[in-house]
Motif scaffolding. Sequence first.
Motif, PDB file in Angstrom:
ATOM      1  N   SER A  34       0.821  -1.199   0.000  1.00  0.00           N
ATOM      2  CA  SER A  34       0.000   0.000   0.000  1.00  0.00           C
ATOM      3  C   SER A  34       0.858   1.253   0.000  1.00  0.00           C
ATOM      4  CB  SER A  34      -0.941  -0.033   1.210  1.00  0.00           C
ATOM      5  OG  SER A  34      -2.068   0.766   0.963  1.00  0.00           O
ATOM      6  N   GLY A  35       0.213   2.392  -0.053  1.00  0.00           N
ATOM      7  CA  GLY A  35       0.937   3.659  -0.102  1.00  0.00           C
ATOM      8  C   GLY A  35       0.255   4.603  -1.063  1.00  0.00           C
ATOM      9  N   LEU A  36       0.572   5.879  -0.960  1.00  0.00           N
ATOM     10  CA  LEU A  36      -0.107   6.896  -1.766  1.00  0.00           C
ATOM     11  C   LEU A  36       0.309   6.813  -3.234  1.00  0.00           C
ATOM     12  CD1 LEU A  36       0.100   9.927   0.694  1.00  0.00           C
ATOM     13  CD2 LEU A  36      -1.749   8.263   0.401  1.00  0.00           C
ATOM     14  N   ASN A  37      -0.429   7.503  -4.070  1.00  0.00           N
ATOM     15  CA  ASN A  37      -0.069   7.590  -5.486  1.00  0.00           C
ATOM     16  C   ASN A  37       1.367   8.065  -5.626  1.00  0.00           C
ATOM     17  OD1 ASN A  37      -2.635   6.891  -6.276  1.00  0.00           O
ATOM     18  ND2 ASN A  37      -3.328   9.002  -6.472  1.00  0.00           N
ATOM     19  N   GLY A  38       2.101   7.422  -6.509  1.00  0.00           N
ATOM     20  CA  GLY A  38       3.469   7.852  -6.768  1.00  0.00           C
ATOM     21  C   GLY A  38       4.502   7.304  -5.793  1.00  0.00           C
ATOM     22  N   ALA A  39       4.074   6.412  -4.886  1.00  0.00           N
ATOM     23  CA  ALA A  39       5.001   5.878  -3.877  1.00  0.00           C
ATOM     24  C   ALA A  39       6.018   4.909  -4.476  1.00  0.00           C
ATOM     25  CB  ALA A  39       4.217   5.181  -2.762  1.00  0.00           C
ATOM     26  N   GLY A  40       5.667   4.314  -5.625  1.00  0.00           N
ATOM     27  CA  GLY A  40       6.571   3.355  -6.255  1.00  0.00           C
ATOM     28  C   GLY A  40       6.037   1.925  -6.256  1.00  0.00           C
ATOM     29  N   LYS A  41       4.750   1.763  -5.950  1.00  0.00           N
ATOM     30  CA  LYS A  41       4.162   0.425  -5.864  1.00  0.00           C
ATOM     31  C   LYS A  41       4.220  -0.299  -7.208  1.00  0.00           C
ATOM     32  CE  LYS A  41       0.125   2.059  -4.547  1.00  0.00           C
ATOM     33  NZ  LYS A  41       0.381   3.518  -4.654  1.00  0.00           N
ATOM     34  N   SER A  42       3.765   0.391  -8.243  1.00  0.00           N
ATOM     35  CA  SER A  42       3.770  -0.254  -9.566  1.00  0.00           C
ATOM     36  C   SER A  42       5.197  -0.531 -10.023  1.00  0.00           C
ATOM     37  CB  SER A  42       3.052   0.619 -10.600  1.00  0.00           C
ATOM     38  OG  SER A  42       1.680   0.714 -10.276  1.00  0.00           O
ATOM     39  N   LEU A  43       6.096   0.406  -9.775  1.00  0.00           N
ATOM     40  CA  LEU A  43       7.491   0.181 -10.176  1.00  0.00           C
ATOM     41  C   LEU A  43       8.084  -1.018  -9.451  1.00  0.00           C
ATOM     42  CD1 LEU A  43       8.975   3.790 -10.390  1.00  0.00           C
ATOM     43  CD2 LEU A  43       8.521   2.208 -12.286  1.00  0.00           C
ATOM     44  N   LEU A  44       7.710  -1.211  -8.197  1.00  0.00           N
ATOM     45  CA  LEU A  44       8.250  -2.345  -7.445  1.00  0.00           C
ATOM     46  C   LEU A  44       7.780  -3.666  -8.040  1.00  0.00           C
ATOM     47  CD1 LEU A  44       9.744  -3.753  -5.202  1.00  0.00           C
ATOM     48  CD2 LEU A  44       7.910  -3.147  -3.607  1.00  0.00           C
ATOM     49  N   ILE A  45       6.480  -3.786  -8.305  1.00  0.00           N
ATOM     50  CA  ILE A  45       6.038  -5.075  -8.851  1.00  0.00           C
ATOM     51  C   ILE A  45       6.483  -5.252 -10.306  1.00  0.00           C
ATOM     52  CG2 ILE A  45       4.189  -5.540  -7.181  1.00  0.00           C
ATOM     53  CD1 ILE A  45       2.176  -4.641  -9.234  1.00  0.00           C
ATOM     54  N   ARG A  46       6.604  -4.151 -11.040  1.00  0.00           N
ATOM     55  CA  ARG A  46       7.154  -4.253 -12.399  1.00  0.00           C
ATOM     56  C   ARG A  46       8.626  -4.693 -12.355  1.00  0.00           C
ATOM     57  NH1 ARG A  46       4.945  -1.860 -16.797  1.00  0.00           N
ATOM     58  NH2 ARG A  46       6.993  -1.120 -17.461  1.00  0.00           N
ATOM     59  N   SER A  47       9.335  -4.265 -11.324  1.00  0.00           N
ATOM     60  CA  SER A  47      10.735  -4.680 -11.171  1.00  0.00           C
ATOM     61  C   SER A  47      10.825  -6.172 -10.876  1.00  0.00           C
ATOM     62  CB  SER A  47      11.412  -3.901 -10.039  1.00  0.00           C
ATOM     63  OG  SER A  47      11.466  -2.527 -10.356  1.00  0.00           O
ATOM     64  N   LEU A  48       9.922  -6.669 -10.005  1.00  0.00           N
ATOM     65  CA  LEU A  48       9.923  -8.106  -9.704  1.00  0.00           C
ATOM     66  C   LEU A  48       9.660  -8.892 -10.983  1.00  0.00           C
ATOM     67  CD1 LEU A  48       7.876  -8.207  -6.352  1.00  0.00           C
ATOM     68  CD2 LEU A  48      10.359  -8.145  -6.656  1.00  0.00           C
ATOM     69  N   LYS A  49       8.708  -8.414 -11.754  1.00  0.00           N
ATOM     70  CA  LYS A  49       8.297  -9.101 -12.984  1.00  0.00           C
ATOM     71  C   LYS A  49       9.369  -9.060 -14.073  1.00  0.00           C
ATOM     72  CE  LYS A  49       5.474 -10.779 -16.177  1.00  0.00           C
ATOM     73  NZ  LYS A  49       5.228 -12.233 -16.239  1.00  0.00           N
ATOM     74  N   GLY A  50      10.329  -8.144 -13.942  1.00  0.00           N
ATOM     75  CA  GLY A  50      11.363  -8.050 -14.968  1.00  0.00           C
ATOM     76  C   GLY A  50      11.050  -7.014 -16.027  1.00  0.00           C
ATOM     77  N   LEU A  51      10.083  -6.129 -15.741  1.00  0.00           N
ATOM     78  CA  LEU A  51       9.722  -5.084 -16.709  1.00  0.00           C
ATOM     79  C   LEU A  51      10.501  -3.790 -16.474  1.00  0.00           C
ATOM     80  CD1 LEU A  51       5.832  -5.585 -16.804  1.00  0.00           C
ATOM     81  CD2 LEU A  51       7.523  -6.327 -18.489  1.00  0.00           C
ATOM     82  N   GLU A  52      11.204  -3.704 -15.333  1.00  0.00           N
ATOM     83  CA  GLU A  52      12.106  -2.577 -15.068  1.00  0.00           C
ATOM     84  C   GLU A  52      13.486  -3.175 -14.807  1.00  0.00           C
ATOM     85  OE1 GLU A  52      11.040   0.513 -15.301  1.00  0.00           O
ATOM     86  OE2 GLU A  52       8.872   0.165 -15.271  1.00  0.00           O
ATOM     87  N   ASN A  53      14.497  -2.344 -14.870  1.00  0.00           N
ATOM     88  CA  ASN A  53      15.860  -2.837 -14.651  1.00  0.00           C
ATOM     89  C   ASN A  53      16.481  -2.222 -13.403  1.00  0.00           C
ATOM     90  OD1 ASN A  53      16.260  -4.567 -16.964  1.00  0.00           O
ATOM     91  ND2 ASN A  53      16.102  -2.691 -18.169  1.00  0.00           N
ATOM     92  N   PRO A  54      16.210  -2.783 -12.242  1.00  0.00           N
ATOM     93  CA  PRO A  54      16.808  -2.252 -11.009  1.00  0.00           C
ATOM     94  C   PRO A  54      18.332  -2.355 -11.086  1.00  0.00           C
ATOM     95  CG  PRO A  54      15.216  -3.998 -10.522  1.00  0.00           C
ATOM     96  CD  PRO A  54      15.407  -3.993 -11.997  1.00  0.00           C
TER      97      PRO A  54
END
Length: 244
Positions: A34-54
């Motif tokens: 959870s967390g407010l808009n823009g907290a990074g929630k989508s980026l975190l799960i996209r990173s797990l999925k391999g759609l971002e490059n941490p």
Amino acid sequence: MFLSVEGLSLTIDGKKLLDSISFSAEKGTITLLSGLNGAGKSLLIRSLKGLENPESGKIILSGRELTKRKERMKAFALVFQDTALGIVGSTVEKDIAFGPQNLGRSHDEVAETVDEQLAFFSLEEKRKTRPAVLSGGEKRKLAIAGVIAMQPEVILLDEPFANLDYPSTLTVIRTLIKLKETGHTIIVVSHEAEKFLAHTDMTIILEKGRIKASGRSRDMIRTLKDNNVYLPADASFEELTWLR
Ligand SMILES: Nc1ncnc2c1ncn2[C@@H]1O[C@H](COP(=O)(O)OP(=O)(O)O)[C@@H](O)[C@H]1O
Ligand SMILES: [Mg+2]
């Protein structure tokens, strides 16, 4: 621990959008992110999925570090907030078949998987239906069925209650419970904690790309409220669900 994430950081265009994220999840549990808009929630799960490059961090599943993008893609299923993004088939059954076919499964295996998923999600009568004409709840179920058909190890859902009416919301809550009962490991991104917190095991609150707080969901009611997540006053943990 089934899933461990250690020190995951993601910088885009010089901005640190995820900062050293670490958490873990047991098999067969639901984690609320959870967390407010823009907290990074989508980026975190996209990173797990391999759609971002941490740029740093480890993802360890059943003791094995997933270093390659391909391994992350296979291990994690992502149900997008916009279900249209996940629906690819011209009928319900073709849509479910698409993933396992792409994984190179045999004709018989694919047929078996499709029947299993149609039964699990109570979509048998919609087998030949065009996905576009399904209700919001049915579309969400189809999007989930499509990823389960590929037998992922962890299911990530981004805002699964967004834009759903009351009956469809109940459908999705029941689906999450059933998935958990059948041993699936689930991470749900949502700020709508009042709808299903009672069914979750762990809660993580993100703020500005960092983990602000985390703990057992039943111990997190106060913390969620303090972080501007709406929860009705005086409700006990068990009451924090729309299922009655
Ligand atoms: N591709 C991108 N490039 C630059 N900034 C991004 C990108 N994707 C997201 N952001 C920024 O990162 C922050 C977190 O985004 P996001 O993970 O979508 O938030 P949430 O899902 O918690 O609402 C936001 O400030 C967003 O504007
Ligand atoms: Mg988001």
